[in-house]
Design an enzyme around this catalytic site. Sequence first.
Site, PDB file in Angstrom:
ATOM      1  N   ARG A 104       0.901  -1.180   0.118  1.00 47.12           N
ATOM      2  CA  ARG A 104       0.059   0.016  -0.006  1.00 47.12           C
ATOM      3  C   ARG A 104       0.793   1.308  -0.121  1.00 47.12           C
ATOM      4  O   ARG A 104       1.736   1.293   0.876  1.00 47.12           O
ATOM      5  CB  ARG A 104      -0.820  -0.073   1.241  1.00 47.12           C
ATOM      6  CG  ARG A 104      -1.671   1.251   1.189  1.00 47.12           C
ATOM      7  CD  ARG A 104      -2.546   1.529   2.669  1.00 47.12           C
ATOM      8  NE  ARG A 104      -3.263   2.566   2.402  1.00 47.12           N
ATOM      9  CZ  ARG A 104      -3.581   3.459   3.574  1.00 47.12           C
ATOM     10  NH1 ARG A 104      -2.659   3.321   4.875  1.00 47.12           N
ATOM     11  NH2 ARG A 104      -4.407   4.505   3.676  1.00 47.12           N
ATOM     12  N   HIS A 127      -8.064   6.883   0.653  1.00 44.06           N
ATOM     13  CA  HIS A 127      -8.933   5.719   0.701  1.00 44.06           C
ATOM     14  C   HIS A 127      -9.619   5.373  -0.750  1.00 44.06           C
ATOM     15  O   HIS A 127     -10.393   4.455  -0.634  1.00 44.06           O
ATOM     16  CB  HIS A 127     -10.170   6.199   1.592  1.00 44.06           C
ATOM     17  CG  HIS A 127     -10.044   6.581   2.953  1.00 44.06           C
ATOM     18  ND1 HIS A 127     -10.675   7.405   3.448  1.00 44.06           N
ATOM     19  CD2 HIS A 127      -8.940   6.111   3.938  1.00 44.06           C
ATOM     20  CE1 HIS A 127     -10.200   7.720   4.951  1.00 44.06           C
ATOM     21  NE2 HIS A 127      -8.867   6.878   5.217  1.00 44.06           N
ATOM     22  N   HIS A 172     -16.686   6.280   4.130  1.00 41.50           N
ATOM     23  CA  HIS A 172     -15.856   5.433   4.601  1.00 41.50           C
ATOM     24  C   HIS A 172     -15.301   6.181   6.061  1.00 41.50           C
ATOM     25  O   HIS A 172     -14.505   7.185   6.153  1.00 41.50           O
ATOM     26  CB  HIS A 172     -14.201   5.505   3.816  1.00 41.50           C
ATOM     27  CG  HIS A 172     -13.200   4.811   4.529  1.00 41.50           C
ATOM     28  ND1 HIS A 172     -12.977   3.387   4.232  1.00 41.50           N
ATOM     29  CD2 HIS A 172     -12.431   5.094   5.508  1.00 41.50           C
ATOM     30  CE1 HIS A 172     -11.808   2.950   4.776  1.00 41.50           C
ATOM     31  NE2 HIS A 172     -11.588   3.856   5.536  1.00 41.50           N
ATOM     32  N   GLY A 215      -9.663   7.820  10.033  1.00 38.01           N
ATOM     33  CA  GLY A 215      -9.703   8.737   9.010  1.00 38.01           C
ATOM     34  C   GLY A 215     -10.981   8.564   8.363  1.00 38.01           C
ATOM     35  O   GLY A 215     -11.323   7.550   8.382  1.00 38.01           O
ATOM     36  N   ASP A 258     -11.945   7.653  19.842  1.00 39.68           N
ATOM     37  CA  ASP A 258     -12.594   6.511  19.713  1.00 39.68           C
ATOM     38  C   ASP A 258     -14.053   6.749  19.785  1.00 39.68           C
ATOM     39  O   ASP A 258     -14.494   6.831  20.848  1.00 39.68           O
ATOM     40  CB  ASP A 258     -12.088   5.389  20.656  1.00 39.68           C
ATOM     41  CG  ASP A 258     -12.519   4.033  20.365  1.00 39.68           C
ATOM     42  OD1 ASP A 258     -13.761   3.711  20.138  1.00 39.68           O
ATOM     43  OD2 ASP A 258     -11.714   3.036  20.304  1.00 39.68           O
ATOM     44  N   ARG A 307     -16.586   4.439  19.774  1.00 39.90           N
ATOM     45  CA  ARG A 307     -16.905   3.471  20.858  1.00 39.90           C
ATOM     46  C   ARG A 307     -16.998   4.139  22.190  1.00 39.90           C
ATOM     47  O   ARG A 307     -18.103   4.058  22.852  1.00 39.90           O
ATOM     48  CB  ARG A 307     -16.335   2.225  20.983  1.00 39.90           C
ATOM     49  CG  ARG A 307     -16.323   1.454  19.698  1.00 39.90           C
ATOM     50  CD  ARG A 307     -15.383   0.275  19.777  1.00 39.90           C
ATOM     51  NE  ARG A 307     -14.202   0.606  19.752  1.00 39.90           N
ATOM     52  CZ  ARG A 307     -13.008   0.011  19.370  1.00 39.90           C
ATOM     53  NH1 ARG A 307     -13.190  -1.368  19.121  1.00 39.90           N
ATOM     54  NH2 ARG A 307     -12.086   0.645  18.987  1.00 39.90           N
ATOM     55  N   GLY A 367     -14.328   1.300   9.995  1.00 36.66           N
ATOM     56  CA  GLY A 367     -14.549   0.746  11.582  1.00 36.66           C
ATOM     57  C   GLY A 367     -15.885   1.464  12.347  1.00 36.66           C
ATOM     58  O   GLY A 367     -16.706   0.647  12.797  1.00 36.66           O
ATOM     59  N   ILE A 368     -16.091   2.717  11.988  1.00 33.86           N
ATOM     60  CA  ILE A 368     -17.307   3.449  12.369  1.00 33.86           C
ATOM     61  C   ILE A 368     -18.572   3.045  11.621  1.00 33.86           C
ATOM     62  O   ILE A 368     -19.538   2.648  11.990  1.00 33.86           O
ATOM     63  CB  ILE A 368     -17.075   4.866  12.738  1.00 33.86           C
ATOM     64  CG1 ILE A 368     -15.898   5.166  13.520  1.00 33.86           C
ATOM     65  CG2 ILE A 368     -18.580   5.744  12.947  1.00 33.86           C
ATOM     66  CD1 ILE A 368     -15.727   6.669  13.684  1.00 33.86           C
ATOM     67  N   GLU A 392     -19.055   0.675   9.725  1.00 30.83           N
ATOM     68  CA  GLU A 392     -19.688  -0.933   9.679  1.00 30.83           C
ATOM     69  C   GLU A 392     -20.310  -1.152  11.090  1.00 30.83           C
ATOM     70  O   GLU A 392     -20.948  -2.235  11.256  1.00 30.83           O
ATOM     71  CB  GLU A 392     -18.448  -1.918   9.615  1.00 30.83           C
ATOM     72  CG  GLU A 392     -17.882  -1.628   8.081  1.00 30.83           C
ATOM     73  CD  GLU A 392     -16.776  -2.478   7.723  1.00 30.83           C
ATOM     74  OE1 GLU A 392     -16.430  -3.324   8.728  1.00 30.83           O
ATOM     75  OE2 GLU A 392     -15.733  -1.938   7.076  1.00 30.83           O
ATOM     76  N   GLU A 410      -9.612  -3.680   2.509  1.00 33.62           N
ATOM     77  CA  GLU A 410      -8.734  -2.885   1.376  1.00 33.62           C
ATOM     78  C   GLU A 410      -7.231  -3.875   1.123  1.00 33.62           C
ATOM     79  O   GLU A 410      -6.735  -4.089  -0.054  1.00 33.62           O
ATOM     80  CB  GLU A 410      -8.108  -1.797   2.113  1.00 33.62           C
ATOM     81  CG  GLU A 410      -8.786  -0.529   2.239  1.00 33.62           C
ATOM     82  CD  GLU A 410      -8.496   0.628   3.143  1.00 33.62           C
ATOM     83  OE1 GLU A 410      -7.951   1.692   2.647  1.00 33.62           O
ATOM     84  OE2 GLU A 410      -8.818   0.460   4.433  1.00 33.62           O
TER      85      GLU A 410
END
Length: 395
Positions: free
Chosen positions: A87, A176, A204, A208, A279, A281, A327-328, A330, A381
Amino acid sequence: MPARNILVINCGSSSIKFALVNEAHSQFPLHGLAECLGSREAVLRWQRGGEQDSLMIPKGDHRAALAQLLPLVQGAAGGKLHGIGHRVVHGGEHFTSAQRLEPSVIAAIRAIAPLAPLHNPASLQGIEAALSLYPNLPQVAVFDTAFHQSLPEHAYRYAVPETLYREHGVRRYGFHGTSHRYVSRRAAEMAGLASGDSSWLIAHLGNGCSTCAVVNGQSRDTSMGLTPLEGLAMGTRSGDVDPNLHGHLARTLGWSLEEIDRMLNKDSGLLGLSGLSNDMRSLEQAREQGHAGATLAIEVFCYRLAKSLAAMSCALPQLDGLVFTGGIGENSPLIRSKTLSHLKLFNLALDKEANARCIRGVAGPIHAYGHPRVLVVPTNEERQIALDTLTLLDQ
């Protein structure tokens, strides 16, 4: 032909995220992270199947970490590793697709480094180490920016003097791209539509964050720009601010450019607004307990995201669906719900039970019956980088 194995490497300045991808299997045979490289705490952590393990490599650099990783990869691949995909964050205007790593390509990545001073030099460390350790393996660079090279000029140009673009490459590049490309294709598959004949808004959302308008499989606009700082409020990045903020802080507080850049990239976003955490969460838990900063951070995050999605719609001829990933994206039914509450003009609405169900890797539609399509699509990815690598190996 037996299924092939590709090692995917994602290098930071003091870390290497890695995954072994088998083209026939959805689960990674091996994946992990080398972190704190160059320090006494340098460590290699990996997971193979259900087993986790780690190895301390004090003062180990990228080469040392990859040298320790080689036997693990060969074991997990049954001795059959077919290539390595790297990457690379920034490809500038030079790269519109993945490239085999040859001296001219490496030189171009190095020349582009001023556009991504925190990312491209780290990628080069990993590339040079991998080439020295695996000289006979085909190796490929996959660029975050390549997918966005299909933006029309009116979308990628800034309203600044022409010479800054022509001589210094000052324009919007977007990031991204690997994720937006993978997710838009998966969304089309899930909806029973052709990727080449469909239009999507993609959000996304992780530490980030970026949005993207994808039309017929091509990026037509995206929220990140010259750097990954532009656009949405993120974990620690501010996203869009008044362009004269730098001048204001320099005049009133005497801050240097370096201090301002650090504040905008490391101390802002969810962390800066909440005064608590980057974060999501943790912020959702704090919000439930009445924490004012966490509540504000979430409100700003969702409103800014909705504004960006609405802006991205300018690039679409039609809307076949809105996709949440990262992450967020999903894992947060709250963020998805609050964001859509700001997009009433689009007639978007969620099915509460479906929205709550789509977490921890569960994909699917979450829109209410009779309303425009909204999907949760886990990104991958590493698999997209592996697929791009295999495509080049087949040529």
